[in-house]
Scaffold this motif. Structure first.
Motif, PDB file in Angstrom:
ATOM      1  N   LYS A 120       0.859  -1.185   0.000  1.00 50.26           N
ATOM      2  CA  LYS A 120       0.000   0.000   0.000  1.00 50.26           C
ATOM      3  C   LYS A 120       0.897   1.237   0.000  1.00 50.26           C
ATOM      4  O   LYS A 120       1.185   1.832   1.045  1.00 50.26           O
ATOM      5  N   ILE A 121       1.327   1.626  -1.180  1.00 45.38           N
ATOM      6  CA  ILE A 121       2.364   2.647  -1.314  1.00 45.38           C
ATOM      7  C   ILE A 121       1.901   4.018  -0.830  1.00 45.38           C
ATOM      8  O   ILE A 121       2.622   4.705  -0.102  1.00 45.38           O
ATOM      9  N   THR A 122       0.701   4.426  -1.214  1.00 47.45           N
ATOM     10  CA  THR A 122       0.198   5.744  -0.810  1.00 47.45           C
ATOM     11  C   THR A 122       0.066   5.841   0.707  1.00 47.45           C
ATOM     12  O   THR A 122       0.455   6.838   1.320  1.00 47.45           O
ATOM     13  N   GLU A 123      -0.464   4.781   1.313  1.00 46.80           N
ATOM     14  CA  GLU A 123      -0.604   4.752   2.767  1.00 46.80           C
ATOM     15  C   GLU A 123       0.769   4.763   3.442  1.00 46.80           C
ATOM     16  O   GLU A 123       0.979   5.437   4.453  1.00 46.80           O
ATOM     17  N   GLN A 178       3.569   6.061   2.256  1.00 48.09           N
ATOM     18  CA  GLN A 178       4.153   7.397   2.137  1.00 48.09           C
ATOM     19  C   GLN A 178       3.544   8.360   3.144  1.00 48.09           C
ATOM     20  O   GLN A 178       4.253   9.166   3.758  1.00 48.09           O
ATOM     21  N   ALA A 179       2.232   8.272   3.339  1.00 51.07           N
ATOM     22  CA  ALA A 179       1.546   9.171   4.274  1.00 51.07           C
ATOM     23  C   ALA A 179       2.033   8.944   5.701  1.00 51.07           C
ATOM     24  O   ALA A 179       2.348   9.902   6.430  1.00 51.07           O
ATOM     25  N   LEU A 237      -1.145  16.397   3.320  1.00 42.67           N
ATOM     26  CA  LEU A 237      -1.775  15.168   2.844  1.00 42.67           C
ATOM     27  C   LEU A 237      -3.217  15.423   2.407  1.00 42.67           C
ATOM     28  O   LEU A 237      -3.685  14.863   1.416  1.00 42.67           O
ATOM     29  N   ASN A 281      -3.193  17.181  -0.970  1.00 42.80           N
ATOM     30  CA  ASN A 281      -2.781  16.296  -2.058  1.00 42.80           C
ATOM     31  C   ASN A 281      -3.742  15.134  -2.293  1.00 42.80           C
ATOM     32  O   ASN A 281      -3.595  14.408  -3.268  1.00 42.80           O
ATOM     33  N   SER A 282      -4.700  14.963  -1.385  1.00 42.27           N
ATOM     34  CA  SER A 282      -5.692  13.907  -1.586  1.00 42.27           C
ATOM     35  C   SER A 282      -6.826  14.380  -2.471  1.00 42.27           C
ATOM     36  O   SER A 282      -7.616  13.560  -2.966  1.00 42.27           O
TER      37      SER A 282
END
Length: 213
Positions: free
Chosen positions: A148-151, A153-154, A207, A210-211
């Motif tokens: 889960k790349i986006t998670e 990074q966050a 975040l 950017n979401s």
């Protein structure tokens, strides 16, 4: 398009210079504690803990050393060049960052936070900081394990925001003392919260922005 590329380039250079300055400052502050001493710099006002709490001094040094390390290691994780050209290095440094933080920096921060100056207010803040630091870093690690790349990074942004509190705490201390000259205990109570809450709020706002589509 070209303007955006240049903006990102110079933004990266500016961030590198700002971080470099504060990192060197942190290294200079940390170097005061070597060779190992019972009464150097901050430890001068922690003699009660040093004398009466057997583990305080070694855990204090573990926290100082590990925090400087994760500060540097964490910064490299946001390099697009490193991620793009050397993904293996990125992953290795990331694993070391996570392991050092989870097993050394956060637990030692929790321990010394229980003995923080400024009374219960400061202690609550530093204990909460260490617990949150541990939690978001662990979440970032488990997220990338699940791809889960986006998670990932966050949560790692949140983790580094809390790591960077080692710098911002000292920054706010200088400003408060220079502008208002409060009593030492008042300073500790204020910077205990001011050192990390603005950091995490800035990241959350970033975040959120950017979401949006």
């Amino acid at each position: 398009m070209a303007l955006k590329v240049y903006a990102k380039k110079y933004q990266g250079i500016l961030w590198l210079l700002v971080f470099g300055y504060f990192f060197v400052l942190m290294v200079r502050i940390t170097s005061q504690y070597f060779p190992i001493s019972h009464s150097t710099a901050f430890l001068n006002i922690k003699q009660t803990e040093v004398r009466q709490v057997a583990l305080y001094l070694p855990i204090f040094y573990i926290h100082v050393i590990s925090t400087v390390f994760v500060l540097l290691a964490g910064f490299t994780q946001f390099s697009n060049m490193l991620l793009r050209n050397y993904p293996g290095v990125h992953r290795t440094i990331g694993k070391i960052y996570v392991a050092t933080l989870l097993f050394l920096a956060a637990p030692s921060g929790f321990f010394i936070g229980c003995y923080a100056n400024g009374g219960l207010t400061s202690k609550i803040s530093f204990v909460l900081l260490s617990l949150l630091w541990f939690y978001v870093t662990l979440k970032g690690f488990t997220a990338i394990r699940k791809k889960k790349i986006t998670e990932h990074q966050a949560f790692m942004l949140r983790s580094f925001a809390l790591t960077f509190s080692a710098v911002t705490l000292r920054f706010w201390k200088v400003i408060l003392v220079y502008l208002f000259q409060p009593s030492p205990m008042d300073v500790y109570q204020i910077i205990a919260w001011l050192g990390w809450i603005p950091n995490i709020l800035i990241v959350e706002y970033y975040l959120y922005r950017n979401s949006k589509p």
